[in-house]
Design a protein around this motif. Structure first.
Motif, mmCIF file in Angstrom:
data_model
loop_
_atom_site.group_PDB
_atom_site.id
_atom_site.type_symbol
_atom_site.label_atom_id
_atom_site.label_comp_id
_atom_site.label_asym_id
_atom_site.label_seq_id
_atom_site.Cartn_x
_atom_site.Cartn_y
_atom_site.Cartn_z
ATOM 1 N N ALA A 80 0.833 -1.197 0.000
ATOM 2 C CA ALA A 80 0.000 0.000 0.000
ATOM 3 C C ALA A 80 0.867 1.246 0.000
ATOM 4 O O ALA A 80 1.973 1.235 0.548
ATOM 5 C CB ALA A 80 -0.916 0.011 1.219
ATOM 6 N N LEU A 81 0.339 2.273 -0.631
ATOM 7 C CA LEU A 81 1.008 3.575 -0.639
ATOM 8 C C LEU A 81 -0.003 4.620 -0.180
ATOM 9 O O LEU A 81 -0.931 4.939 -0.908
ATOM 10 C CB LEU A 81 1.553 3.917 -2.019
ATOM 11 N N GLN A 82 0.192 5.118 1.017
ATOM 12 C CA GLN A 82 -0.653 6.178 1.542
ATOM 13 C C GLN A 82 -0.038 7.519 1.154
ATOM 14 O O GLN A 82 1.113 7.793 1.488
ATOM 15 C CB GLN A 82 -0.766 6.076 3.069
ATOM 16 N N MET A 83 -0.821 8.327 0.456
ATOM 17 C CA MET A 83 -0.327 9.608 -0.042
ATOM 18 C C MET A 83 -1.156 10.731 0.578
ATOM 19 O O MET A 83 -2.366 10.799 0.370
ATOM 20 C CB MET A 83 -0.428 9.663 -1.571
ATOM 21 N N ASN A 84 -0.494 11.570 1.341
ATOM 22 C CA ASN A 84 -1.145 12.693 1.998
ATOM 23 C C ASN A 84 -0.616 14.012 1.459
ATOM 24 O O ASN A 84 0.460 14.055 0.854
ATOM 25 C CB ASN A 84 -0.916 12.626 3.506
ATOM 26 N N SER A 85 -1.372 15.065 1.686
ATOM 27 C CA SER A 85 -0.961 16.419 1.266
ATOM 28 C C SER A 85 -0.548 16.447 -0.201
ATOM 29 O O SER A 85 0.495 17.000 -0.561
ATOM 30 C CB SER A 85 0.192 16.924 2.154
#
Length: 124
Positions: A80-85
């Motif tokens: 998984a790749l969590q991408m924020n901002s």
């Protein structure tokens, strides 16, 4: 051999978040280093982040440090790749890639298995 399928892309406003998934087939997934790359229109594909076979070692591009988080679940054959901002300039097709090794490398030519990609669009 491993086959990769990305999902989770979509349209998000600047500053928002998305979580990408990379699902893998194959019983030896735990032997593979996984990398995420992205390619914006008219630009070369660039390295985003990589994770080693155990999940114990990661390597982030400077541009995403502190905002993106990679993780893997070998029992589920998934990364998984969590991408924020997120920023508008991060609009791109995001790919996951794999190589059967324990080393993380940022060079795309080093990876020999690729998914089809998932589109991420960040609006301003």
């Amino acid at each position: 051999q491993v086959q990769l399928v990305e999902s989770g892309g979509g349209l998000v406003q600047a500053g928002g978040s998305l979580r990408l998934s990379c699902a893998a087939s194959g019983r030896t997934f735990r032997d593979y280093t996984i990398g995420w790359f992205r390619q914006a229109p008219g630009k070369e594909r660039e390295f985003v982040v990589g994770i080693d076979w155990s999940g114990g070692s990661t390597y982030y591009a400077d541009s995403v440090k502190g905002r993106f988080t990679i993780s893997r679940d070998n029992a589920k054959n998934a990364v998984a790749l969590q991408m924020n901002s997120l920023k508008p300039e991060e609009t791109a097709v995001y790919f996951c890639a794999a190589r059967r090794t324990r080393t993380i490398v940022a060079d795309e030519s080093w990876y020999n298995y690729w998914g089809q990609g998932t589109q991420v669009t960040v609006s301003s």
